[in-house]
Structures are given as C-alpha cells and as structure tokens.
Design an enzyme around this catalytic site. Structure first.
Site, mmCIF file in Angstrom:
data_model
loop_
_atom_site.group_PDB
_atom_site.id
_atom_site.type_symbol
_atom_site.label_atom_id
_atom_site.label_comp_id
_atom_site.label_asym_id
_atom_site.label_seq_id
_atom_site.Cartn_x
_atom_site.Cartn_y
_atom_site.Cartn_z
ATOM 1 N N HIS A 1 -0.483 52.223 10.809
ATOM 2 C CA HIS A 1 -0.578 53.491 10.072
ATOM 3 C C HIS A 1 0.291 53.433 8.806
ATOM 4 O O HIS A 1 -0.141 53.836 7.729
ATOM 5 C CB HIS A 1 -0.058 54.656 10.927
ATOM 6 C CG HIS A 1 -0.889 55.019 12.124
ATOM 7 N ND1 HIS A 1 -0.335 55.190 13.375
ATOM 8 C CD2 HIS A 1 -2.213 55.274 12.272
ATOM 9 C CE1 HIS A 1 -1.280 55.531 14.239
ATOM 10 N NE2 HIS A 1 -2.439 55.591 13.596
ATOM 11 N N LYS B 1 -6.821 67.355 22.709
ATOM 12 C CA LYS B 1 -6.363 65.975 22.780
ATOM 13 C C LYS B 1 -4.958 65.944 23.366
ATOM 14 O O LYS B 1 -4.053 66.583 22.832
ATOM 15 C CB LYS B 1 -6.322 65.401 21.355
ATOM 16 C CG LYS B 1 -6.720 63.971 21.255
ATOM 17 C CD LYS B 1 -6.873 63.570 19.813
ATOM 18 C CE LYS B 1 -7.654 62.289 19.681
ATOM 19 N NZ LYS B 1 -8.024 61.983 18.327
ATOM 20 N N ARG C 1 -10.165 49.234 11.669
ATOM 21 C CA ARG C 1 -9.666 47.990 12.244
ATOM 22 C C ARG C 1 -10.804 47.037 12.619
ATOM 23 O O ARG C 1 -10.714 45.844 12.453
ATOM 24 C CB ARG C 1 -8.838 48.283 13.505
ATOM 25 C CG ARG C 1 -7.506 48.885 13.217
ATOM 26 C CD ARG C 1 -6.938 49.602 14.402
ATOM 27 N NE ARG C 1 -7.704 50.792 14.711
ATOM 28 C CZ ARG C 1 -7.374 51.683 15.612
ATOM 29 N NH1 ARG C 1 -6.317 51.505 16.362
ATOM 30 N NH2 ARG C 1 -8.110 52.754 15.806
ATOM 31 N N SER D 1 -2.004 53.323 18.734
ATOM 32 C CA SER D 1 -0.961 54.111 19.403
ATOM 33 C C SER D 1 -1.078 53.920 20.922
ATOM 34 O O SER D 1 -0.065 53.843 21.618
ATOM 35 C CB SER D 1 -1.107 55.587 19.054
ATOM 36 O OG SER D 1 -1.009 55.776 17.669
HETATM 37 P P1 ADP Z 1 -7.332 59.757 15.080
HETATM 38 O O1 ADP Z 1 -7.150 60.438 16.400
HETATM 39 O O2 ADP Z 1 -7.669 60.702 13.964
HETATM 40 O O3 ADP Z 1 -8.205 58.538 15.083
HETATM 41 P P2 ADP Z 1 -5.067 57.931 14.831
HETATM 42 O O4 ADP Z 1 -3.631 58.324 14.659
HETATM 43 O O5 ADP Z 1 -5.429 57.170 16.044
HETATM 44 O O6 ADP Z 1 -5.848 59.312 14.703
HETATM 45 O O7 ADP Z 1 -5.556 57.103 13.557
HETATM 46 C C1 ADP Z 1 -5.538 57.645 12.271
HETATM 47 C C2 ADP Z 1 -6.271 56.718 11.319
HETATM 48 O O8 ADP Z 1 -5.552 55.490 11.216
HETATM 49 C C3 ADP Z 1 -7.683 56.331 11.770
HETATM 50 O O9 ADP Z 1 -8.504 56.216 10.619
HETATM 51 C C4 ADP Z 1 -7.491 54.973 12.412
HETATM 52 O O10 ADP Z 1 -8.667 54.188 12.341
HETATM 53 C C5 ADP Z 1 -6.396 54.406 11.519
HETATM 54 N N1 ADP Z 1 -5.607 53.382 12.208
HETATM 55 C C6 ADP Z 1 -5.113 53.421 13.465
HETATM 56 N N2 ADP Z 1 -4.436 52.295 13.754
HETATM 57 C C7 ADP Z 1 -4.512 51.506 12.650
HETATM 58 C C8 ADP Z 1 -4.055 50.177 12.316
HETATM 59 N N3 ADP Z 1 -3.410 49.433 13.203
HETATM 60 N N4 ADP Z 1 -4.329 49.698 11.088
HETATM 61 C C9 ADP Z 1 -5.040 50.437 10.197
HETATM 62 N N5 ADP Z 1 -5.522 51.676 10.445
HETATM 63 C C10 ADP Z 1 -5.269 52.211 11.647
#
Ligand code: ADP
Length: 166
Positions: A16, A40, A91, A129
């Site tokens: 992130h 969620k 990803r 996460s």
């Molecule tokens: P959501 O529940 O909205 O998917 P996340 O916190 O899981 O929220 O992810 C937020 C954004 O960050 C999403 O677009 C996800 O694809 C992206 N993301 C999550 N992990 C990574 C990573 N390791 N590298 C790049 N982007 C990521």
C-alpha cells in the site's frame, strides 16, 4: 490535481505504502481514503488504521498525502474531497476482475472521476493485509511486509489471538 486512494488498510502494508508514494509523485495531492464498511469485519478500528497509516507516512516524507476516514460510496466521498482520480493497486489477474467491476460501476456513477491503476512492485505482488494477519497470528516475521510501527501493533493485537481473525 488531487487523487484519492481508497481502501480498507487493515492494516497498511508496504505494498500500500509503495502505491501511496508513487501516486504522490504523480498527483499534486493524494488523500488516502480509509473507507469504513460496517459489513466488513476488521481487526483494527478506523482510528487505529488511520494512526498506522500516518505513522508510516512519517517515514517517507510525502507532504502532499493526507489520511481521511470515509464511508458510503467511494465516488461520493471522492467528489466531496475534490478528487479527480481514484487510484487503485493491482497485484494479479485476480485483483483485475474485482477492480474492473468496481471501476466500471464508479465510472457509471461519476463519469468525471477516472480510476487509475498502478501495478504492484514484484516484491509486493504476493502481499495483502490478510497474509500479514495470518502470519502475525502464527508468530511469523512480518517485518519485511509492513512498516515498523505497524508491525509492532499487529503483533501486539494478533499474537496467539485467533479470535481476532474470526
Ligand atoms: P479494499 O478492501 O478496498 O480492496 P485494501 O486495503 O485491501 O482495500 O486494498 C486497497 C487497494 O490497494 C486495492 O486497490 C488493492 O488492490 C491495493 N493493494 C493491496 N495490496 C497491495 C500490494 N501489495 N501492492 C499493491 N497494491 C495493493
């Protein structure tokens, strides 16, 4: 131009953070939009997640990044913030299908806001996460996956606490 980067960030990972840094180098301003969705289940409450993101930002020195807690439709919140773009990370192909659906729905709701995708760095392409939480629960090493302060808090909350992930 302002962009927002919406997500759950439960907790923020280095993947992130990398997306935030890269977005901050493209846009004048980036609001990390911590979306609260009551359906969620999260391990960390919104304030804890916000603090972890803010602590991580201190380490990268992006003055044009702010963290905002939001709820409801992402596009409504993006409009309120004056963001012209929604940044999301991709990803793998599995992310693409979900992201395409969300981005298309958002385009229908708010045609003036563009969704822009940044691809994950290869070293973070496996990172989520959920993976971090699972490893921490089993007392594994998450130091390469999340910023230092986040690692401490995640370990504190999850070590041996399998109820937290139910
Ligand atoms: P959501 O529940 O909205 O998917 P996340 O916190 O899981 O929220 O992810 C937020 C954004 O960050 C999403 O677009 C996800 O694809 C992206 N993301 C999550 N992990 C990574 C990573 N390791 N590298 C790049 N982007 C990521």
């Amino acid at each position: 131009m302002k962009a927002c980067y919406p997500g759950t960030f439960d907790p923020i990972t280095k993947g992130h953070l990398d997306i935030i840094e890269r977005a901050a180098s493209i846009f004048d301003e980036v609001d990390v939009l911590l979306m609260v969705n009551p359906r969620k289940k999260c391990v960390f409450n919104a304030e804890e997640r916000k603090q972890m993101i803010e602590a991580s930002l201190e380490g990268i020195g992006c003055d044009n990044v702010h963290v905002v807690i939001g709820s409801g439709l992402t596009v409504d919140f993006a409009r309120k913030l004056g963001a012209k773009a929604i940044v999301r990370g991709i990803r793998a192909v599995t992310d693409y299908e979900y992201e395409l659906q969300q981005a298309t729905a958002n385009l229908m709701l708010a045609p003036e806001i563009e969704t822009m995708f940044l691809i994950a760095k290869p070293e973070y392409s496996f990172l989520s996460s959920s993976v971090v939480k699972e490893i921490a629960l089993n007392d594994g090493d998450i130091s390469s996956m999340v910023p230092a302060k986040t690692a401490e808090l995640v370990k504190e909350k999850l070590k041996g606490n399998s109820d937290a992930l139910k």
